[in-house]
Design an enzyme around this catalytic site. Sequence first.
Site, PDB file in Angstrom:
ATOM      1  N   HIS A  54       0.856  -1.180   0.000  1.00  0.00           N
ATOM      2  CA  HIS A  54       0.000   0.000   0.000  1.00  0.00           C
ATOM      3  C   HIS A  54       0.897   1.237   0.000  1.00  0.00           C
ATOM      4  O   HIS A  54       2.056   1.193   0.428  1.00  0.00           O
ATOM      5  CB  HIS A  54      -0.897   0.021   1.232  1.00  0.00           C
ATOM      6  CG  HIS A  54      -1.983  -1.005   1.193  1.00  0.00           C
ATOM      7  ND1 HIS A  54      -3.080  -0.943   2.032  1.00  0.00           N
ATOM      8  CD2 HIS A  54      -2.156  -2.103   0.427  1.00  0.00           C
ATOM      9  CE1 HIS A  54      -3.877  -1.969   1.781  1.00  0.00           C
ATOM     10  NE2 HIS A  54      -3.336  -2.694   0.815  1.00  0.00           N
ATOM     11  N   GLU A  56       0.962   3.813   1.904  1.00  0.00           N
ATOM     12  CA  GLU A  56       1.460   4.171   3.231  1.00  0.00           C
ATOM     13  C   GLU A  56       2.652   3.308   3.629  1.00  0.00           C
ATOM     14  O   GLU A  56       3.653   3.823   4.139  1.00  0.00           O
ATOM     15  CB  GLU A  56       0.358   3.982   4.297  1.00  0.00           C
ATOM     16  CG  GLU A  56      -0.875   4.805   4.066  1.00  0.00           C
ATOM     17  CD  GLU A  56      -1.988   4.071   3.327  1.00  0.00           C
ATOM     18  OE1 GLU A  56      -3.168   4.309   3.668  1.00  0.00           O
ATOM     19  OE2 GLU A  56      -1.687   3.277   2.404  1.00  0.00           O
ATOM     20  N   CYS A  84      -6.156   1.871   5.939  1.00  0.00           N
ATOM     21  CA  CYS A  84      -6.831   0.618   6.296  1.00  0.00           C
ATOM     22  C   CYS A  84      -6.255   0.060   7.604  1.00  0.00           C
ATOM     23  O   CYS A  84      -5.364   0.645   8.216  1.00  0.00           O
ATOM     24  CB  CYS A  84      -6.629  -0.403   5.170  1.00  0.00           C
ATOM     25  SG  CYS A  84      -4.928  -1.036   5.057  1.00  0.00           S
ATOM     26  N   CYS A  87      -2.406  -0.589   7.499  1.00  0.00           N
ATOM     27  CA  CYS A  87      -1.626   0.641   7.490  1.00  0.00           C
ATOM     28  C   CYS A  87      -1.708   1.383   8.817  1.00  0.00           C
ATOM     29  O   CYS A  87      -0.711   1.949   9.272  1.00  0.00           O
ATOM     30  CB  CYS A  87      -2.051   1.516   6.324  1.00  0.00           C
ATOM     31  SG  CYS A  87      -1.629   0.761   4.726  1.00  0.00           S
TER      32      CYS A  87
END
Length: 163
Positions: A54, A56, A84, A87
């Site tokens: 992701h 992040e 999410c 993260c």
Amino acid sequence: MRSDEFYMHRALDQAREGLAAGEVPVGAVVVDANGEIAGAGYNAPVSGHDPSAHAEIRALRDAGARLANYRLDGCTLYVTLEPCLMCTGAIIHARLARVVYGAAEPRTGMVESKANLFAQPWHNHRVAVEGGVLASRASQLLKAFFEARREVAKSGESGCGGS
């Protein structure tokens, strides 16, 4: 120090890089206490065959490598979409001071939409949150991406797999 909007524009630049690579357009930057961008990343789970890639996580990894520390004390993460579950956990473990996000993620957002994991009493670290910064720009990128994918699916062509 520069404004939240300035750094969110840098995160949007990352999201556009992800879009160009065929990924869901989410971007992130980590800014250190001096206002310098210490890390950057965009979503890349499809191209990287990595479910943890992701934006992040990639930005945190980049910042950790550049700063030579897995603790990112005093740093702020700017991300175009509400983080999410995975993260938010990484953000807590990195000891970020603050998270600034653009668009809310009503289905999986764990900062404010579905839950506020940062506020749970069992965590030994608190993260300040600011949501909605340049939200419409972040939302527009995501909306255009998914509309294009639906058009490809309707026409019967093969799209870029996964999301």
